[in-house]
Scaffold this motif. Structure first.
Motif, PDB file in Angstrom:
ATOM      1  N   PHE A   1       4.939  10.583  12.809  1.00 21.73           N
ATOM      2  CA  PHE A   1       6.245   9.907  12.871  1.00 21.73           C
ATOM      3  C   PHE A   1       6.664   9.317  11.529  1.00 21.73           C
ATOM      4  CE2 PHE A   1       4.605   9.316  17.330  1.00 21.73           C
ATOM      5  CZ  PHE A   1       5.319  10.395  17.834  1.00 21.73           C
ATOM      6  N   ALA A   2       6.901  10.200  10.556  1.00 24.90           N
ATOM      7  CA  ALA A   2       7.267   9.762   9.209  1.00 24.90           C
ATOM      8  C   ALA A   2       8.782   9.680   9.047  1.00 24.90           C
ATOM      9  CB  ALA A   2       6.688  10.723   8.171  1.00 24.90           C
TER      10      ALA A   2
ATOM     11  N   CYS B   1       7.827   6.539   1.970  1.00 21.40           N
ATOM     12  CA  CYS B   1       7.656   7.184   3.266  1.00 21.40           C
ATOM     13  C   CYS B   1       6.860   6.256   4.176  1.00 21.40           C
ATOM     14  CB  CYS B   1       6.921   8.516   3.115  1.00 21.40           C
ATOM     15  SG  CYS B   1       6.704   9.436   4.654  1.00 21.40           S
ATOM     16  N   GLY B   2       7.401   5.952   5.349  1.00 16.91           N
ATOM     17  CA  GLY B   2       6.701   5.161   6.340  1.00 16.91           C
ATOM     18  C   GLY B   2       6.187   6.044   7.457  1.00 16.91           C
ATOM     19  N   PHE B   3       5.029   5.707   8.029  1.00 17.99           N
ATOM     20  CA  PHE B   3       4.428   6.538   9.065  1.00 17.99           C
ATOM     21  C   PHE B   3       3.439   5.701   9.854  1.00 17.99           C
ATOM     22  CE2 PHE B   3       2.624   7.182   4.859  1.00 17.99           C
ATOM     23  CZ  PHE B   3       1.319   6.741   5.023  1.00 17.99           C
ATOM     24  N   SER B   4       3.144   6.166  11.070  1.00 20.63           N
ATOM     25  CA  SER B   4       2.127   5.508  11.888  1.00 20.63           C
ATOM     26  C   SER B   4       0.764   6.107  11.569  1.00 20.63           C
ATOM     27  CB  SER B   4       2.435   5.671  13.378  1.00 20.63           C
ATOM     28  OG  SER B   4       2.393   7.040  13.745  1.00 20.63           O
ATOM     29  N   ARG B   5      -0.257   5.273  11.643  1.00 20.34           N
ATOM     30  CA  ARG B   5      -1.645   5.729  11.502  1.00 20.34           C
ATOM     31  C   ARG B   5      -2.426   5.301  12.724  1.00 20.34           C
ATOM     32  NH1 ARG B   5      -4.409   4.603   5.575  1.00 20.34           N
ATOM     33  NH2 ARG B   5      -3.594   6.447   4.475  1.00 20.34           N
ATOM     34  N   GLY B   6      -3.214   6.228  13.252  1.00 22.77           N
ATOM     35  CA  GLY B   6      -4.052   5.938  14.407  1.00 22.77           C
ATOM     36  C   GLY B   6      -3.531   6.604  15.658  1.00 22.77           C
ATOM     37  N   GLY B   7      -4.293   7.541  16.176  1.00 23.01           N
ATOM     38  CA  GLY B   7      -3.912   8.201  17.415  1.00 23.01           C
ATOM     39  C   GLY B   7      -2.926   9.337  17.271  1.00 23.01           C
ATOM     40  N   GLY B   8      -2.650   9.753  16.030  1.00 19.71           N
ATOM     41  CA  GLY B   8      -1.705  10.852  15.852  1.00 19.71           C
ATOM     42  C   GLY B   8      -0.375  10.551  16.505  1.00 19.71           C
ATOM     43  N   HIS B   9       0.153  11.531  17.275  1.00 20.47           N
ATOM     44  CA  HIS B   9       1.469  11.333  17.877  1.00 20.47           C
ATOM     45  C   HIS B   9       1.437  10.399  19.084  1.00 20.47           C
ATOM     46  CE1 HIS B   9      -0.185  14.578  20.324  1.00 20.47           C
ATOM     47  NE2 HIS B   9       0.761  14.380  21.221  1.00 20.47           N
ATOM     48  N   TYR B  10       0.253   9.912  19.468  1.00 18.96           N
ATOM     49  CA  TYR B  10       0.195   8.876  20.499  1.00 18.96           C
ATOM     50  C   TYR B  10       0.474   7.488  19.905  1.00 18.96           C
ATOM     51  CZ  TYR B  10      -1.812  12.371  23.600  1.00 18.96           C
ATOM     52  OH  TYR B  10      -2.015  13.491  24.370  1.00 18.96           O
ATOM     53  N   ALA B  11       0.454   7.383  18.575  1.00 21.21           N
ATOM     54  CA  ALA B  11       0.799   6.149  17.863  1.00 21.21           C
ATOM     55  C   ALA B  11       0.044   4.945  18.429  1.00 21.21           C
ATOM     56  CB  ALA B  11       2.307   5.908  17.916  1.00 21.21           C
TER      57      ALA B  11
ATOM     58  N   THR C   1      -0.033  -2.587  19.180  1.00 18.39           N
ATOM     59  CA  THR C   1       0.160  -1.495  18.235  1.00 18.39           C
ATOM     60  C   THR C   1       1.652  -1.383  17.931  1.00 18.39           C
ATOM     61  OG1 THR C   1       0.397   0.185  19.975  1.00 18.39           O
ATOM     62  CG2 THR C   1      -1.839  -0.294  19.196  1.00 18.39           C
ATOM     63  N   ASN C   2       1.996  -0.623  16.893  1.00 15.40           N
ATOM     64  CA  ASN C   2       3.403  -0.480  16.548  1.00 15.40           C
ATOM     65  C   ASN C   2       3.656   0.840  15.848  1.00 15.40           C
ATOM     66  OD1 ASN C   2       3.534  -0.957  13.405  1.00 15.40           O
ATOM     67  ND2 ASN C   2       2.156  -2.549  14.204  1.00 15.40           N
ATOM     68  N   HIS C   3       4.894   1.304  15.885  1.00 15.17           N
ATOM     69  CA  HIS C   3       5.331   2.449  15.088  1.00 15.17           C
ATOM     70  C   HIS C   3       6.801   2.243  14.737  1.00 15.17           C
ATOM     71  CE1 HIS C   3       6.834   4.385  18.911  1.00 15.17           C
ATOM     72  NE2 HIS C   3       5.808   3.699  19.393  1.00 15.17           N
ATOM     73  N   LEU C   4       7.070   2.181  13.406  1.00 18.98           N
ATOM     74  CA  LEU C   4       8.365   1.784  12.881  1.00 18.98           C
ATOM     75  C   LEU C   4       8.964   2.899  12.024  1.00 18.98           C
ATOM     76  CD1 LEU C   4       7.434  -1.844  11.717  1.00 18.98           C
ATOM     77  CD2 LEU C   4       8.008  -1.050  14.024  1.00 18.98           C
ATOM     78  N   ARG C   5      10.318   2.905  11.919  1.00 16.72           N
ATOM     79  CA  ARG C   5      11.049   3.912  11.155  1.00 16.72           C
ATOM     80  C   ARG C   5      11.833   3.236  10.027  1.00 16.72           C
ATOM     81  NH1 ARG C   5       8.286   5.913  15.039  1.00 16.72           N
ATOM     82  NH2 ARG C   5       9.152   7.327  16.577  1.00 16.72           N
ATOM     83  N   LEU C   6      11.878   3.883   8.848  1.00 15.76           N
ATOM     84  CA  LEU C   6      12.465   3.276   7.666  1.00 15.76           C
ATOM     85  C   LEU C   6      13.914   3.707   7.439  1.00 15.76           C
ATOM     86  CD1 LEU C   6       9.664   3.583   4.954  1.00 15.76           C
ATOM     87  CD2 LEU C   6       9.896   1.900   6.793  1.00 15.76           C
ATOM     88  N   SER C   7      14.724   2.745   6.973  1.00 13.77           N
ATOM     89  CA  SER C   7      16.035   3.014   6.387  1.00 13.77           C
ATOM     90  C   SER C   7      16.236   1.970   5.307  1.00 13.77           C
ATOM     91  CB  SER C   7      17.143   2.968   7.437  1.00 13.77           C
ATOM     92  OG  SER C   7      17.174   1.714   8.105  1.00 13.77           O
ATOM     93  N   ARG C   8      17.357   2.054   4.567  1.00 13.56           N
ATOM     94  CA  ARG C   8      17.581   1.072   3.504  1.00 13.56           C
ATOM     95  C   ARG C   8      19.047   0.663   3.463  1.00 13.56           C
ATOM     96  NH1 ARG C   8      18.370   2.747  -2.561  1.00 13.56           N
ATOM     97  NH2 ARG C   8      19.904   1.105  -2.189  1.00 13.56           N
ATOM     98  N   THR C   9      19.265  -0.557   3.004  1.00 13.64           N
ATOM     99  CA  THR C   9      20.615  -1.067   2.845  1.00 13.64           C
ATOM    100  C   THR C   9      21.164  -0.636   1.485  1.00 13.64           C
ATOM    101  OG1 THR C   9      19.977  -3.149   1.794  1.00 13.64           O
ATOM    102  CG2 THR C   9      19.951  -3.078   4.210  1.00 13.64           C
ATOM    103  N   ARG C  10      22.463  -0.826   1.301  1.00 11.81           N
ATOM    104  CA  ARG C  10      23.070  -0.472   0.018  1.00 11.81           C
ATOM    105  C   ARG C  10      22.526  -1.340  -1.116  1.00 11.81           C
ATOM    106  NH1 ARG C  10      29.264  -0.579   1.874  1.00 11.81           N
ATOM    107  NH2 ARG C  10      28.348  -2.189   3.206  1.00 11.81           N
TER     108      ARG C  10
END
Length: 352
Positions: free
Chosen positions: A19-20, A32-42, A74-83
C-alpha cells in the motif's frame, strides 16, 4: 498513436510492505509512504522512504506512525501534500484484540499525521471525526483542492456490505474541523458496493472518482465505475460504467479530458494494467491499454471459492503514481516476489 512505454523499474522497500503512495517535494525529492508488516493484510505500521534521483534509488527515512502494543494498534496511512509543502499521512488505525484463534479488529479510527520537514519527523496523530459509523475502508490520500479545502475520502465496510457508501469529509481550515460530508457513491438498494475508491482533482473544482464495483449480495464483480463533480466534490454525476472489468482503479490527470488509469486485472492472466483514457461526463473512451506488471498467475472464480477468499490469494495490487513532468510518471505498487511482499516502482513515458 498514443501509448505508454515502461522505461525502468526497481524496488522502494522489500520488508513485508504494501500500500504505497508517493508525493513529490518542491526540491524534486520523492517521499514514498507504505505499510510494513503482514503484507497486504497491513498488520504493522506506516513507514516512508526518500529518493533524490527521480525514484531510481531509495533511502529508508523512518516511521510515520508506529504500531502500539497495549492494546495492540496497527495502522496504514496514505500520503499527499499541501501547496505549502506539508505532507499529510491519512488512513486508519485499527485497535486489535488477541483471541484464541487470531488477532481480530475490534475498532477502527480515521487518523491524520502531518510532517513539515519532508517526512523526516511526524506530529502526533489526530483523529478525524467522521460522520458515518465504521468500520471503514480508506484507500485514497486526502485530496488538497485548488481552493484550499481538504477532502478526506472513505467508504463503509459493514458486515459484508462492502463499499455501501463512499463519502468525502470536507475541511475548510486545514484539518482543524471537518463539518461537512458529501456522498460520492451509494448503494441504490440492490446490493452494489463501491470499493477502493480513488479521487483526483482535475481543473479547479472538477474531480473524478473511480471505484471497483461489486455486487456483494451475489459475490460478483461488475465493471468499474466513475463519477464526476464540477462543484468541488459537493455533488456527483454518476456512477457511470467504464469499459474495464477490473479491481482497484487509480486515475492520474494528464490535462483536459485525458487520464492515465492504472488498475488490477485479477481474473485469468493477472496483471496490473496501464491505460490512456478520455473521460468527460458520461463518456469514457479507452485509447490505449497494456501491461504494467505481469504477475504470471491465474485465478478463476468458481462456485467453490468466493471473491473474498480469492483476495487472500492475490499477490499484487494498489497501483498509485505521480506525474514527474508532461511526459513521464512514476508509479508504485505492492507485489509478492520470492515470498516477500515488497514495493516496486516503475518509470513510465506517456506519448499522447
Amino acid at each position: 498513436m498514443s501509448h505508454i512505454e515502461i522505461l525502468d523499474s526497481g524496488y522502494v522497500d522489500r520488508e513485508d510492505s504494501a500500500f504505497a503512495t508517493i508525493v513529490r517535494l518542491d526540491d524534486g525529492d520523492l517521499v514514498c509512504g507504505f505499510s510494513r508488516g503482514g503484507g497486504h493484510y497491513a498488520l504493522g505500521d506506516t513507514h516512508c522512504a526518500r529518493s533524490a534521483d527521480n525514484g531510481q534509488t531509495w533511502t529508508y527515512q523512518g516511521v510515520v506512525l508506529a504500531r502500539e502494543t497495549n492494546p495492540p494498534k496497527t495502522n496504514h496511512l496514505r500520503l499527499s501534500r499541501t501547496r505549502e509543502g506539508m505532507i499529510l499521512a491519512y488512513g486508519q488505525r485499527d485497535v486489535r484484540q488477541y483471541t484464541q484463534d487470531a488477532l481480530i479488529t475490534t475498532h477502527s479510527e480515521p487518523v491524520l499525521c502531518r510532517s513539515t520537514d519532508g517526512g523526516q519527523t511526524w506530529l502526533e496523530p489526530e483523529i478525524i471525526p467522521f460522520q458515518i459509523e465504521g468500520p471503514y475502508e480508506i484507500s485514497n490520500p486526502i485530496v488538497i483542492a485548488n481552493d484550499g479545502r481538504w477532502l478526506a475520502p472513505t467508504a463503509t465496510l459493514h458486515d459484508g456490505r462492502y463499499g455501501e457508501v463512499v463519502v468525502v469529509h470536507e475541511s475548510c481550515d486545514e484539518g482543524e474541523t471537518w463539518p461537512e460530508m458529501y456522498t460520492v457513491f451509494q448503494d441504490p438498494g440492490t446490493g452494489i458496493g463501491y470499493l477502493e475508491q480513488k479521487l483526483v482533482e482535475c481543473k479547479s473544482g472538477h474531480l473524478l472518482a473511480c471505484a471497483w464495483v461489486q455486487d456483494f449480495a451475489n459475490d460478483t464483480d461488475l465493471k468499474n465505475a466513475y463519477s464526476f463533480s464540477i462543484d468541488g466534490g459537493r455533488s456527483w454525476d454518476g456512477p457511470h460504467p467504464t469499459s474495464i472489468q477490473g479491481q482497484t482503479m487509480t486515475p492520474i490527470w494528464l490535462g483536459d479530458d485525458r487520464f492515465m488509469v492504472l488498475y488490477n486485472k485479477r481474473f485469468g492472466d493477472q496483471s496490473i494494467q496501464m491505460c490512456l483514457v478520455r473521460a468527460v461526463e458520461d463518456r469514457w473512451e479507452l485509447t490505449f491499454e497494456d501491461i504494467l506488471y505481469d504477475s504470471r498467475a491465474k485465478l478463476e472464480l468458481t462456485n467453490e471459492i468466493s471473491s473474498q477468499e480469492q483476495i487472500r490469494l492475490i499477490e499484487f495490487g494498489y497501483p498509485m503514481g505521480v506525474r514527474m513532468d508532461d511526459n513521464t510518471a512514476l508509479t508504485v505498487h505492492w507485489c509478492v516476489e520470492e515470498g516477500v511482499s515488497c514495493i516496486r516502482w516503475t518509470q513510465l513515458q506517456i506519448i499522447w
